[in-house]
Design an enzyme around this catalytic site. Structure first.
Site, PDB file in Angstrom:
ATOM      1  N   GLU A  90       0.831  -1.210   0.000  1.00 32.41           N
ATOM      2  CA  GLU A  90       0.000   0.000   0.000  1.00 32.41           C
ATOM      3  C   GLU A  90       0.861   1.255   0.000  1.00 32.41           C
ATOM      4  OE1 GLU A  90      -2.215  -0.325   3.601  1.00 32.41           O
ATOM      5  OE2 GLU A  90      -3.221  -2.171   2.972  1.00 32.41           O
TER       6      GLU A  90
ATOM      7  N   ASP B  80       1.075  10.283   4.027  1.00 32.74           N
ATOM      8  CA  ASP B  80       1.789  11.126   4.980  1.00 32.74           C
ATOM      9  C   ASP B  80       0.831  12.150   5.574  1.00 32.74           C
ATOM     10  OD1 ASP B  80       3.796  12.065   6.469  1.00 32.74           O
ATOM     11  OD2 ASP B  80       4.887  13.044   4.849  1.00 32.74           O
TER      12      ASP B  80
ATOM     13  N   CYS C 148       9.347  49.398   1.866  1.00 32.82           N
ATOM     14  CA  CYS C 148       8.799  48.489   0.860  1.00 32.82           C
ATOM     15  C   CYS C 148       9.632  48.623  -0.426  1.00 32.82           C
ATOM     16  CB  CYS C 148       7.343  48.855   0.584  1.00 32.82           C
ATOM     17  SG  CYS C 148       6.681  48.043  -0.881  1.00 32.82           S
TER      18      CYS C 148
ATOM     19  N   LYS D 235      10.306   3.617   4.092  1.00 38.22           N
ATOM     20  CA  LYS D 235      10.159   5.063   3.857  1.00 38.22           C
ATOM     21  C   LYS D 235      11.150   5.550   2.808  1.00 38.22           C
ATOM     22  CE  LYS D 235       9.494   7.387   7.889  1.00 38.22           C
ATOM     23  NZ  LYS D 235       8.803   8.490   8.561  1.00 38.22           N
TER      24      LYS D 235
ATOM     25  N   TYR E 125      -7.577   2.565   5.534  1.00 34.09           N
ATOM     26  CA  TYR E 125      -6.755   1.424   5.137  1.00 34.09           C
ATOM     27  C   TYR E 125      -6.830   0.267   6.118  1.00 34.09           C
ATOM     28  CZ  TYR E 125      -3.778   4.512   7.900  1.00 34.09           C
ATOM     29  OH  TYR E 125      -3.310   5.373   8.845  1.00 34.09           O
TER      30      TYR E 125
ATOM     31  N   CYS F  41       0.458  51.149  -3.145  1.00 28.69           N
ATOM     32  CA  CYS F  41       1.728  50.492  -3.501  1.00 28.69           C
ATOM     33  C   CYS F  41       1.583  49.792  -4.864  1.00 28.69           C
ATOM     34  CB  CYS F  41       2.090  49.476  -2.418  1.00 28.69           C
ATOM     35  SG  CYS F  41       3.498  48.462  -2.871  1.00 28.69           S
TER      36      CYS F  41
ATOM     37  N   CYS G 119       7.194  50.575  -3.167  1.00 32.99           N
ATOM     38  CA  CYS G 119       6.745  51.975  -3.067  1.00 32.99           C
ATOM     39  C   CYS G 119       7.609  52.810  -2.133  1.00 32.99           C
ATOM     40  CB  CYS G 119       5.298  52.029  -2.614  1.00 32.99           C
ATOM     41  SG  CYS G 119       5.074  51.460  -0.924  1.00 32.99           S
TER      42      CYS G 119
ATOM     43  N   CYS H 171       3.601  46.109   4.000  1.00 33.21           N
ATOM     44  CA  CYS H 171       3.519  47.438   3.438  1.00 33.21           C
ATOM     45  C   CYS H 171       2.040  47.809   3.528  1.00 33.21           C
ATOM     46  CB  CYS H 171       3.968  47.405   1.978  1.00 33.21           C
ATOM     47  SG  CYS H 171       3.512  48.904   1.099  1.00 33.21           S
TER      48      CYS H 171
ATOM     49  N   LYS I 172       2.065   4.608   1.720  1.00 32.52           N
ATOM     50  CA  LYS I 172       2.116   5.126   3.089  1.00 32.52           C
ATOM     51  C   LYS I 172       1.735   6.600   3.028  1.00 32.52           C
ATOM     52  CE  LYS I 172       4.730   5.209   7.364  1.00 32.52           C
ATOM     53  NZ  LYS I 172       4.049   6.358   7.843  1.00 32.52           N
TER      54      LYS I 172
HETATM   55  S1  IVH Z   1      -1.569   0.624   8.971  1.00 33.50           S
HETATM   56  C1  IVH Z   1      -1.358  -1.721  12.588  1.00 33.50           C
HETATM   57  N1  IVH Z   1      -1.394   1.559   6.527  1.00 33.50           N
HETATM   58  O1  IVH Z   1       1.544   5.559   9.268  1.00 33.50           O
HETATM   59  C2  IVH Z   1      -0.897  -0.800  11.540  1.00 33.50           C
HETATM   60  N2  IVH Z   1      -0.753   2.995   8.324  1.00 33.50           N
HETATM   61  O2  IVH Z   1       3.922   5.327  10.842  1.00 33.50           O
HETATM   62  C3  IVH Z   1      -1.544   0.506  11.616  1.00 33.50           C
HETATM   63  N3  IVH Z   1      -0.092   5.237   7.620  1.00 33.50           N
HETATM   64  O3  IVH Z   1      -0.117   5.358  12.336  1.00 33.50           O
HETATM   65  C4  IVH Z   1      -1.287   1.394  10.513  1.00 33.50           C
HETATM   66  N4  IVH Z   1      -0.385   4.932   5.455  1.00 33.50           N
HETATM   67  O4  IVH Z   1      -1.070   6.915  10.512  1.00 33.50           O
HETATM   68  C5  IVH Z   1      -1.209   1.817   7.839  1.00 33.50           C
HETATM   69  N5  IVH Z   1      -1.317   2.258   4.324  1.00 33.50           N
HETATM   70  C6  IVH Z   1      -1.152   2.518   5.611  1.00 33.50           C
HETATM   71  C7  IVH Z   1      -0.702   3.771   6.081  1.00 33.50           C
HETATM   72  C8  IVH Z   1      -0.512   3.970   7.453  1.00 33.50           C
HETATM   73  C9  IVH Z   1      -0.046   5.786   6.404  1.00 33.50           C
HETATM   74  C10 IVH Z   1       0.274   5.934   8.855  1.00 33.50           C
HETATM   75  C11 IVH Z   1      -0.632   5.671  10.032  1.00 33.50           C
HETATM   76  C12 IVH Z   1       0.242   5.031  11.050  1.00 33.50           C
HETATM   77  C13 IVH Z   1       1.577   5.580  10.667  1.00 33.50           C
HETATM   78  C14 IVH Z   1       2.713   4.755  11.200  1.00 33.50           C
END
Ligand code: IVH
Length: 660
Positions: free
Chosen positions: A110, A114, A404, A310, A222, A427, A407, A422, A112
Site C-alpha cells: 500500500e 503522509d 517596501c 520510507k 486502510y 503600492c 513603493c 507594506c 504510506k
Molecule cells: S496501517 C497496525 N497503513 O503511518 C498498523 N498505516 O507510521 C496501523 N499510515 O499510524 C497502521 N499509510 O497513521 C497503515 N497504508 C497505511 C498507512 C498507514 C499511512 C500511517 C498511520 C500510522 C503511521 C505509522
C-alpha cells in the site's frame, strides 16, 4: 556515547516530539528525527540498563489536546515500524516467514499516506464519532472537524451495516491546498506549516469546525479495527469491503508473493510520488491474510506483520546568493532566497521561500551560506538547515528592509504577526498583484492580460483599480508595446466576455480577506446579490453555513469601506452582469441534490461541486432517497449501483457538461 549524552538525546527528542505533536511546528525534518531516534534505539540496545522511563522509545505518540473530549480506543491504535533500508525489509520478510513456520505469505502493498491517523466509528451504519490516535490507547474526539470532510459518508452505503464498524485511516491535505494555506498564512502574518502533515494534524485540532471546514481536509481508510471479520479474510478484502460501503480507500494497492515484486512496487511508487496530488512518505508492506497476521502478532506499539519502507527525502546542497523580498496582495513582505541552481528530485531549484524574518533567524540563515535544500514528493522545496562549517567569512546576516521595495514606504510589523507589511494602499506591487488576481482564471477569468500587458497598463496609469479594466479602449491598448489591432480586439473581447459572471466568482474577485473559492460559493448560495451581502451584519454572516467569525468580520469590514462600495458600483455601471437569480433558479440543477462518484476528466470533484452549487444545486456524500442526480465519472464506486437501484438519474461527464 556517554550516559549524559544519552540523557541529553532523550531530552532533545522529547523537545522535537513536543514541537511536532503539540505545537504542530517541528524544527527538524522527519528524516533528521528518524536518524536521531534510530541513534537512541541503537544506544539503548547497547546499554539496556541506561534506559530511562522517560525515554521517547518508551512512549512515542502525541498528547491529548485541551478543548476536546477524549475517546478510548476499543482496539489500540498501533504505529508501524519503519525503515529506509532494503536489508531491514529482507529481515522483516525472514522474521515473518519464521513466525509462519517457514511458509511464504502473500503481502498486500500500500501507499504510506503522509497525514495524521484517524479512527472512525459507525454504529449501525451511521457515523458515531472520530478520534485521533493520541497515545494509542486514548485520543481526542474530533468528530466535529472530521464531519466537515465532504468525502466522508455520514451513513454507510449498505442496507446491511454491521452493528459496529471501526475504520482506521489517514487525514491529509492535498499539496495544492497545503500551498494555498501556507500562502494565506504568510499573508496573514502567521507562522507557516512545515509540511502538509502538520497542517492536517493542526487542522483536526481546531476548536472551530467552520475554520476546519475551510481547510478542506481529505481522508482515506486502510484498516478495519472492528467489523464483520467473519466474512473478511484478507487485508485486500478489507479494502474492497470499505470501498463497497462508500468509504474512500487507498489507490495503488497490490498483492504479491515474491520479494522482487516488493521492490518493483516500491520503485514504481517512488516514481509515481511526484505525480500524486498528495504526499506519501513510503510504502507499507502488510501480510495479507488476517489469520496469519494474528498468528504473527504485535507488540503493544507495533504489529510484527507489517512494516513501512520510507523514502529518504531528496536533498541537495547549494549556496544562497541573495535574499530578496516579495510584496504580496495584502502587502505581506516575504523573503525569498536566490540559490545557485541545484537539481533535487528531478527539478532545478533556483529560489525558495524563507517565509519570514523569524524563520530566517530560527534557521540562522545568512546570505552566502551553504544550505541543505529538501524536496520530498512535495512540490515545494525548503531550506532544511545551514551547513555552518561552510559559512564563508563574507556571509552576511539578512535584515528585513525598513522600506517596501516597491513603493519605498515604511514597512511595519503588526502586533501578533510574524510578517512585515507594506500598508500603503497605493503600492504599485500590491496593486499589480491585486489586479492580477482579479483577472485570473479563478476570479474574472480575463484572457490575454498577462504580466507584461498588466505592468504596462499600470505604468501608463490606465488601470489602478479593477473597474478601470472595463474602461479600456482600443486607442489605449494600441498605445502599448507590441499591441496591434488584432491583439487589442482579442483583449477587449475577453473583457467583454468576463462581464457575464456568477455571483460566486464576482465575490471571489473582490479579494476580500480570507474569502477564497469555497467561502465565495457558500456566500453566493445564501444571498440574493452583492448588495444583499453588503448589508449583512457579522451575526447574520456567521449564521451562514461555512462562515466563521474571522471571515464574517473581514466581510463586514470590507463592505463598510466607501471606496470598496463605489468600486462595486462603478463595475456594475460599466456593464458587469452578476448572475445569481437567472442561472441558479432557472437552471435544471436549482434545488437538486447531486452525489459524485468516480473520477472526472475535465474537473476535480471540488470544481464539479462548485459548478453545481453555482447553479443552485447541492452536493451530498451518499446516495439516498433525497438524491436527484448521480454524476458518475470513470470507475464509479458502489454509489453507482445504488443509484441505479433507486432509479436515480445518472449524469455522465459529457451530459453534465452539456447541462451546464
Ligand atoms: S496501517 C497496525 N497503513 O503511518 C498498523 N498505516 O507510521 C496501523 N499510515 O499510524 C497502521 N499509510 O497513521 C497503515 N497504508 C497505511 C498507512 C498507514 C499511512 C500511517 C498511520 C500510522 C503511521 C505509522
Amino acid at each position: 556515547m556517554t550516559r549524559d549524552e544519552y540523557i541529553q538525546l532523550c531530552h532533545e527528542l522529547w523537545q522535537h516530539n513536543k514541537r511536532y505533536y503539540i505545537d504542530c511546528s517541528p524544527t527538524i525534518s522527519d528524516y533528521e528525527f528518524d536518524v536521531l531516534m534510530q541513534r537512541l534505539i541503537e544506544v539503548e540496545k547497547q546499554h539496556p540498563h541506561w534506559i530511562e522511563k522517560f525515554s521517547p522509545t518508551q512512549r512515542v505518540g502525541e498528547s491529548l489536546t485541551d478543548g476536546f473530549q477524549s475517546a478510548t480506543h476499543k482496539v489500540p491504535m498501533l504505529s508501524l515500524p519503519n525503515t529506509y533500508s532494503d536489508e531491514e525489509i529482507v529481515d522483516f520478510i525472514k522474521r515473518v516467514e519464521k513466525n509462519l513456520d517457514g511458509k511464504k505469505p502473500e503481502y498486500c502493498l500500500e501507499l504510506k499516506m503522509d497525514g495524521t491517523a484517524i479512527t472512525v466509528v459507525y454504529e449501525k451504519g451511521v457515523f458515531a464519532y472520530a478520534a485521533t490516535r493520541g497515545n494509542g490507547l486514548m485520543g481526542d474526539n474530533v468528530s466535529q472537524n472530521i464531519k466537515t470532510i465532504n468525502e466522508l459518508p455520514l451513513k454507510l452505503d449498505t442496507n446491511n451495516p454491521p452493528d459496529i464498524l471501526e475504520v482506521r485511516g489517514e487525514v491529509f491535505l492535498e499539496l495544492k491546498q497545503f500551498e494555498k494555506l501556507n500562502q494565506n498564512r504568510d499573508e496573514d502574518g502567521l507562522p507557516v506549516w512545515a509540511n502538509p502533515r502538520n497542517a492536517a494534524a493542526g487542522s483536526l485540532k481546531l476548536l472551530n469546525p467552520k475554520e476546519a471546514a475551510s481547510r478542506r481536509l481529505r481522508v482515506v481508510f486502510y484498516a478495519m479495527a472492528q467489523g464483520p471479520f467473519e466474512k473478511i479474510l484478507t487485508q485486500y478484502e478489507v479494502h474492497e469491503y470499505l470501498k463497497s460501503l462508500g468509504l474512500p480507500v487507498l489507490t495503488e494497492i497490490a498483492l504479491c508473493k515474491e520479494e522482487v515484486q516488493i521492490w518493483s512496487f516500491r520503485d514504481r511508487i517512488h516514481k509515481l510520488r511526484e505525480k500524486l496530488a498528495f504526499e506519501i512518505d513510503g510504502v507499507v508492506i502488510k501480510v495479507n491474510n488476517l489469520k496469519s497476521q494474528e498468528q504473527i502478532g504485535a507488540t503493544s506499539k507495533i504489529p510484527r506483520w507489517a512494516t513501512a519502507y520510507k523514502f529518504a527525502p531528496e536533498q541537495g546542497m547549494t549556496k544562497i546568493n541573495d535574499i530578496i523580498v516579495n510584496v504580496g496582495r495584502t502587502g505581506a513582505i516575504t523573503p525569498v532566497a536566490i540559490l545557485e541552481p541545484v537539481s533535487v528530485a528531478g527539478s532545478t531549484i533556483a529560489r525558495v521561500t524563507l517565509h519570514n524574518q523569524d524563520e530566517i533567524e530560527r534557521k540562522d540563515i545568512c546570505i552566502g551560506d551553504t544550505v541543505i535544500i529538501e524536496k520530498g514528493g512535495d512540490v515545494i522545496p525548503k531550506v532544511v538547515s545551514v551547513v555552518l562549517k561552510e559559512r564563508p567569512s563574507y556571509a552576511k546576516a539578512w535584515k528585513m528592509p525598513t522600506q517596501c521595495p516597491s513603493c519605498k514606504k515604511d514597512v511595519v510589523k503588526l502586533e501578533g504577526e510574524v510578517a512585515f507589511r507594506c500598508l500603503n494602499e497605493q503600492c504599485p506591487e500590491k496593486t499589480y498583484r491585486h489586479l492580477t488576481f482579479f483577472v485570473s482564471k479563478e476570479a474574472m477569468d480575463i484572457d490575454h492580460l498577462g504580466v507584461k500587458v498588466m505592468k504596462q497598463l499600470i505604468e501608463k496609469g490606465y488601470i489602478q483599480k479593477p473597474s478601470d479594466i472595463y474602461n479600456l479602449t482600443k486607442e489605449k491598448l494600441l498605445a502599448l508595446d507590441g499591441f496591434k489591432s488584432k491583439s487589442a480586439s482579442k483583449l477587449l473581447e475577453s473583457i467583454e466576455k468576463s462581464k457575464d459572471v456568477s455571483l460566486s466568482r464576482f465575490i471571489m474577485a473582490l479579494d476580500i480577506r480570507y474569502v477564497g473559492k469555497t467561502t465565495a460559493d457558500d456566500l453566493a448560495f445564501h444571498v440574493n446579490d452583492i448588495w444583499d451581502l453588503s448589508k449583512k451584519s457579522v451575526d447574520q454572516l456567521v449564521a451562514i453555513e461555512g462562515i466563521g467569525e474571522k471571515v464574517a468580520v473581514a466581510i463586514f469590514e470590507y463592505f463598510k469601506d466607501e471606496g470598496n462600495l463605489s468600486e462595486i458600483t462603478a463595475m456594475l455601471e460599466l456593464g458587469l452582469n452578476v448572475q445569481k437569480s437567472q442561472k441558479t433558479l432557472d437552471h435544471m440543477f436549482g434545488g437538486k441534490v447531486f452525489v459524485l462518484t468516480g473520477s472526472l476528466n475535465k474537473f476535480t470533484r471540488d470544481e464539479a461541486a462548485s459548478l453545481i452549487k453555482e447553479r443552485g444545486g447541492k452536493v451530498s456524500s451518499s446516495v439516498g432517497k433525497k438524491t436527484d442526480f448521480l454524476l458518475a465519472g470513470e470507475s464509479p464506486g458502489s454509489k453507482y449501483d445504488k443509484a441505479q437501484k433507486l432509479n436515480i438519474e445518472i449524469f455522465t461527464e459529457e451530459k453534465f457538461i452539456e447541462s451546464l
